[in-house]
Design an enzyme around this catalytic site. Structure first.
Site, PDB file in Angstrom:
ATOM      1  N   TYR A  72       6.418 -41.134   9.382  1.00 53.40           N
ATOM      2  CA  TYR A  72       7.743 -41.197   9.338  1.00 53.40           C
ATOM      3  C   TYR A  72       8.494 -41.529  10.791  1.00 53.40           C
ATOM      4  CZ  TYR A  72       8.691 -38.867   4.997  1.00 53.40           C
ATOM      5  OH  TYR A  72       9.059 -38.406   3.779  1.00 53.40           O
TER       6      TYR A  72
ATOM      7  N   LYS B  22      -6.484 -38.970   3.155  1.00 46.89           N
ATOM      8  CA  LYS B  22      -6.978 -40.049   2.771  1.00 46.89           C
ATOM      9  C   LYS B  22      -8.158 -40.704   3.569  1.00 46.89           C
ATOM     10  CE  LYS B  22      -7.033 -43.069  -0.773  1.00 46.89           C
ATOM     11  NZ  LYS B  22      -7.332 -42.658  -2.348  1.00 46.89           N
TER      12      LYS B  22
ATOM     13  N   ASP C 281      -4.954 -38.407  -3.592  1.00 50.23           N
ATOM     14  CA  ASP C 281      -5.060 -38.822  -5.047  1.00 50.23           C
ATOM     15  C   ASP C 281      -5.357 -37.773  -5.687  1.00 50.23           C
ATOM     16  OD1 ASP C 281      -7.371 -39.413  -3.839  1.00 50.23           O
ATOM     17  OD2 ASP C 281      -7.737 -41.140  -5.158  1.00 50.23           O
TER      18      ASP C 281
ATOM     19  N   ASP D 297       5.312 -34.775   1.906  1.00 48.35           N
ATOM     20  CA  ASP D 297       6.469 -35.045   1.334  1.00 48.35           C
ATOM     21  C   ASP D 297       6.545 -35.065  -0.370  1.00 48.35           C
ATOM     22  OD1 ASP D 297       9.173 -36.014   1.181  1.00 48.35           O
ATOM     23  OD2 ASP D 297       8.550 -37.777   0.717  1.00 48.35           O
TER      24      ASP D 297
ATOM     25  N   ASP E  73       6.972 -32.396  -3.375  1.00 53.33           N
ATOM     26  CA  ASP E  73       7.858 -32.330  -4.687  1.00 53.33           C
ATOM     27  C   ASP E  73       6.865 -31.944  -6.190  1.00 53.33           C
ATOM     28  OD1 ASP E  73      10.078 -33.230  -3.311  1.00 53.33           O
ATOM     29  OD2 ASP E  73      10.509 -34.831  -4.496  1.00 53.33           O
TER      30      ASP E  73
HETATM   31  C1  IPM Z   1      12.358 -34.066   2.274  1.00 54.26           C
HETATM   32  C2  IPM Z   1      13.003 -35.145   1.986  1.00 54.26           C
HETATM   33  C3  IPM Z   1      13.241 -36.087   3.317  1.00 54.26           C
HETATM   34  C4  IPM Z   1      11.790 -36.439   3.643  1.00 54.26           C
HETATM   35  C5  IPM Z   1      14.122 -37.230   3.299  1.00 54.26           C
HETATM   36  C6  IPM Z   1      15.561 -36.989   2.580  1.00 54.26           C
HETATM   37  C7  IPM Z   1      14.264 -37.914   4.322  1.00 54.26           C
HETATM   38  O1  IPM Z   1      12.503 -36.128   0.993  1.00 54.26           O
HETATM   39  O2  IPM Z   1      12.973 -33.025   2.932  1.00 54.26           O
HETATM   40  O3  IPM Z   1      11.319 -33.968   1.490  1.00 54.26           O
HETATM   41  O4  IPM Z   1      11.462 -37.429   3.167  1.00 54.26           O
HETATM   42  O5  IPM Z   1      11.468 -35.771   4.266  1.00 54.26           O
HETATM   43 MG    MG Z   2      10.955 -35.057  -0.098  1.00 56.83          MG
END
Ligand code: IPM
Ligand code: MG
Length: 352
Positions: free
Chosen positions: A140, A186, A218, A242, A246
């Site tokens: 990032y 990885k 993975d 990230d 999710d």
């Molecule tokens: C998160 C989001 C952010 C990230 C984006 C919106 C920049 O996806 O906080 O997980 O990738 O960190």
């Molecule tokens: Mg995110």
């Protein structure tokens, strides 16, 4: 006295933050402590007012307070702005400026919501793990970065101190949990991952009471969906974290339920993991639980009052047990309650 900066932001942000503020006020009455809440603009809301997503004034306020409470940022209105003016860029900037290097995202399945998961109830029942995502390093932020007509490039870099400090936090937290850390990388392909793995194992020497294992990213994505109960604490880099957080979020039923804490040495920021949901903004439909649970994390990590965090979680569970559901967690055919009704129920369950 606790000084909190609240940043409602965009979309459903203001509605869910209002819910969290109601909870904070109730707790301050109940336990007789003072809370000062100062509101500041951020994201699109700030851009419309000041032509900047993150102003110096907002950043300075965040530096001076005990904890920041953030709603959500962004929306279609600001999507066409240049990359560096996008709300995402402001989010990365606030993380970097406040040095919020550890992002904690719990994946906890509420019994009342077992039916809301996209996985079978038997697979997810009793899932309870915590992801430590490194937040201010990795690809990032790595240099060089850019693109031209023929090529695009980013760089994944980790410095020793960056890996050490997040690993240390993850091991410390595992001590209060089931004493199991899985580090995700990885290393079969990336040198930066082999380095990450080496450093995590060095830090582990100070935490011999904790069981450490490694997993490729993975495989981890697959294991979280196959058998989420095997995880206790996960520690991983920025990009892998990230993605995995999710996945972890979704198996619990709804992103609308999940809080997060971003912690550094001096500062901390708490926010729901969901976005600004522009499609339902302003309609009093959003689920305030993730933001209210973020307040629980604030009491736990910033104010060292885990017993108040527990009270908040219990009030959330009581509201769910009474059958209340916002639209995101309602079963088909079930009627949904509004943001304010859910908030009021949680406040009521907190007691006076
Ligand atoms: C998160 C989001 C952010 C990230 C984006 C919106 C920049 O996806 O906080 O997980 O990738 O960190
Ligand atoms: Mg995110």
């Amino acid at each position: 006295m606790y000084k909190i900066v609240s940043i409602p932001g965009d979309g459903i942000g203001p509605e869910v933050v209002a819910g969290a503020v109601a909870v904070l006020k109730q707790l301050s009455r109940k336990h007789d402590f003072e809370i000062e809440i100062e509101e500041h603009p951020f994201g699109g809301a700030s851009y419309d007012l000041h032509g900047e997503m993150l102003t110096h004034a907002t950043l300075e306020a965040c530096r001076k307070c005990d904890a920041v409470l953030l709603g959500a940022v962004g929306g279609p209105k600001w999507e066409k702005l240049a990359h560096e003016h996008k709300p995402e860029a402001a989010l990365l900037k606030i993380r970097k400026e406040l040095e919020l290097f550890a992002n904690l995202r719990p994946a906890k399945v509420y019994d009342a919501l077992l039916g809301a998961s996209s996985l079978k109830a038997d697979v997810v029942r009793c899932t309870d793990f915590l992801v430590f995502r490194e937040l201010t390093g990795g690809i990032y932020f790595g240099q060089p970065r850019g693109f031209d007509e023929n090529k695009g490039w980013n760089t994944m870099v980790y410095e020793r101190y960056e890996v050490e400090r997040i690993a240390r936090l993850a091991f410390e937290s595992a001590r209060k949990r089931d004493k199991k850390v899985i580090s995700i990388d990885k290393a079969n392909v990336l040198e930066v991952s082999q380095f990450w793995r080496n450093v995590v194992h060095e830090v582990h020497k100070d935490f011999q009471d904790i069981e450490l294992s490694d997993m490729y990213v993975d495989n981890a994505a697959m294991q979280i969906v196959r058998n989420p109960k095997q995880f206790d604490v996960i520690v991983t880099g920025n990009l892998f974290g990230d993605i995995l957080s999710d996945i972890a979020g979704m198996i619990t039923g709804s992103l609308g339920m999940l809080p997060s804490a971003s912690i550094g040495i001096k500062h901390a920021l708490y926010e729901p993991i969901h976005g600004s949901a522009p499609d339902i903004a302003g309609q009093n439909k959003a689920n305030p639980i993730a933001t209210i649970a973020s307040v629980a994390m604030m009491f736990d990590y910033s104010f060292s009052l885990p017993e108040i965090a527990t009270e908040i979680y219990q009030a959330i569970e009581a509201a769910l047990a009474s059958g209340l559901r916002t639209a995101d967690i309602a079963n088909p055919g079930e009627s949904a309650v509004s943001t304010t009704v859910m908030t009021e129920a949680i406040v009521r369950h907190l007691g006076a």
